[in-house]
Every structure is written in structure tokens, then in C-alpha cells.
Design an enzyme around this catalytic site. Structure first.
Site, mmCIF file in Angstrom:
data_model
loop_
_atom_site.group_PDB
_atom_site.id
_atom_site.type_symbol
_atom_site.label_atom_id
_atom_site.label_comp_id
_atom_site.label_asym_id
_atom_site.label_seq_id
_atom_site.Cartn_x
_atom_site.Cartn_y
_atom_site.Cartn_z
ATOM 1 N N VAL A 118 4.166 3.864 -6.595
ATOM 2 C CA VAL A 118 3.350 2.668 -6.390
ATOM 3 C C VAL A 118 3.880 1.538 -7.265
ATOM 4 O O VAL A 118 3.931 1.653 -8.494
ATOM 5 C CB VAL A 118 1.871 2.950 -6.711
ATOM 6 C CG1 VAL A 118 1.045 1.666 -6.579
ATOM 7 C CG2 VAL A 118 1.329 4.027 -5.787
ATOM 8 N N LYS A 119 4.257 0.455 -6.625
ATOM 9 C CA LYS A 119 4.851 -0.687 -7.316
ATOM 10 C C LYS A 119 3.757 -1.700 -7.641
ATOM 11 O O LYS A 119 2.996 -2.121 -6.759
ATOM 12 C CB LYS A 119 5.919 -1.311 -6.422
ATOM 13 C CG LYS A 119 6.956 -2.155 -7.124
ATOM 14 C CD LYS A 119 8.048 -2.513 -6.118
ATOM 15 C CE LYS A 119 9.141 -3.355 -6.751
ATOM 16 N NZ LYS A 119 10.131 -3.777 -5.739
#
EC number: 2.2.1.2
Length: 221
Positions: free
Chosen positions: A82-83
Site C-alpha cells: 500500500v503506497k
């Protein structure tokens, strides 16, 4: 150093993975828009092609919403990272996501202090942007070296992921600076492969090979 492709173009990823040198993929909202397809469909196709880490970015600005979006992304595949953009709310979200066993990549980092905070929050990766610093007359490689040294000083396990790479020199400099990962456009990966002397050497070998008496049959089955 690991090599990631920075693209949402599935065909580019397919070609890069087939070369045997691509360890992961990073995407962002801009790359998703450029792909012109349903984002979820694109990411699900990418994770099938690339078994390594695949970064997919949240777009919310509040911690609770970032966490909610991150949980959704993480459910898509076990190799999703997850960025999250570097900001106070993002750090809160990274802390929570990390506590839930969700890997994170903190992006849009332009200072070593930002990278340290992201690592403290539990980020799996931190993404300092080289090209954008170069654009404003700053040396992005100094930033990479500083982050790498700080992480070594304190045995921080967060990986440094050099981003906003514009050309092969950025890749080489990132490797020399100790970056764990460099993520690059497919065209830069292609440029890394090419060298005029290599091309000339292959051409010469092929011409000379024709002078070998059994050249036409030696590899026949």
C-alpha cells in the site's frame, strides 16, 4: 539492488518480467490514469504477471480513510504494497496498517527527515524522488546516501526505494549510494540493456560466424 518497474502498462511489465531482472512494480494515480483502464483490473493483472511487491496507492487525505483504502488494496493480492504519501495523516495510517501486517511504501519523500519519520511509523519502503529534486537544482543522490546512512546507523529495516528515475545514470548512482531498490520506467530498463559497443560486437561476431565451415548446420537438430 532490486529493480522495480514504475508503470501501469501491463505489456511493459510482461516484457520486463520476461527478461528475468524485474523484482517488483510501482504504480501511482498518474500512471493509472495514463493506462486508461479500470485500476483494479490493471492491478490484478499486474500481480499475476509479477510475483514480487506491487505498490498501489491510496488517494485519501485523512488517516482513517487511508487505512480503509489500504485494507481494500491489500485484500486484492498478498504481494500488494500500500503506497501512502508522506504527510502527518499518512504516517498515522502507516502505523495502523503496519500493525495489521500490511506492507507500505511511503512516497513523495524529498528529505532524509521525512524518510526517518516514515521508517519510524513502520514503512516497508520509503521512496525518495530523484528526478523531481534534480528539476529544482538539488542533488537527489545526496538524499539517497543520507537516508541509507541513517538507516545503517540505527539498523532500520525499511528499504530505500529510489524513485523518479529519469535515466540510466540515476540507476547506477542509486546502486552506488546503497539504495535497496530502484524503480524506473520501462524505457530506462531498455536503456540499461543497450550499449553501442555491445551491438557492434554482436554484429561482428555474426559476420565472422558465417566464415565457419559448418555455420549453417552446427545447431541443426
Amino acid at each position: 539492488m532490486k529493480i522495480f518497474l514504475d508503470t501501469a502498462d501491463v505489456e511493459e511489465i510482461r516484457q520486463g518480467v520476461a527478461m528475468g531482472v524485474v523484482d517488483g512494480v510501482t504504480t501511482n494515480p498518474s500512471l493509472a490514469a495514463k493506462a486508461g483502464r479500470n485500476f483494479r483490473d490493471v492491478v490484478l493483472e499486474i500481480v499475476e504477471i509479477c510475483p514480487g511487491p506491487v505498490s498501489a496507492e491510496t488517494v485519501a487525505l485523512q488517516a482513517d480513510e487511508i487505512v480503509r483504502e489500504g485494507r481494500i488494496l491489500a485484500k486484492w493480492a498478498p504481494n500488494i504494497v500500500v503506497k501512502v504519501p508522506l504527510m502527518a495523516e499518512g504516517l498515522k495510517a502507516v502505523k495502523q496498517l503496519t500493525s495489521e501486517g500490511i506492507k507500505t511504501n511511503v512516497t513523495l519523500i524529498f528529505s532524509a527527515s521525512q524518510a526517518l519519520l516514515a521508517a519510524k511509523a513502520g514503512a516497508t519502503f520509503v521512496s525518495p524522488f530523484l528526478g523531481r529534486l534534480d528539476d529544482i537544482g538539488q542533488d537527489g543522490m545526496i538524499l539517497i546516501r543520507d537516508i541509507v546512512q541513517i538507516f545503517k546507523n540505527y539498523n532500520i529495516q525499511t528499504e530505500v526505494l529510489a524513485a523518479s528515475i529519469r535515466h540510466p545514470v540515476h540507476v547506477l548512482q542509486s546502486a552506488l549510494a546503497g539504495s535497496h531498490v530502484a524503480t524506473m520506467p520501462f524505457k530506462v530498463l531498455q536503456q540499461l540493456v543497450k550499449h553501442p559497443l555491445t551491438d557492434k560486437g554482436i554484429e561482428t561476431f555474426l559476420v565472422d560466424w558465417q566464415q565457419v565451415p559448418d555455420a549453417a548446420t552446427v545447431f541443426a537438430e
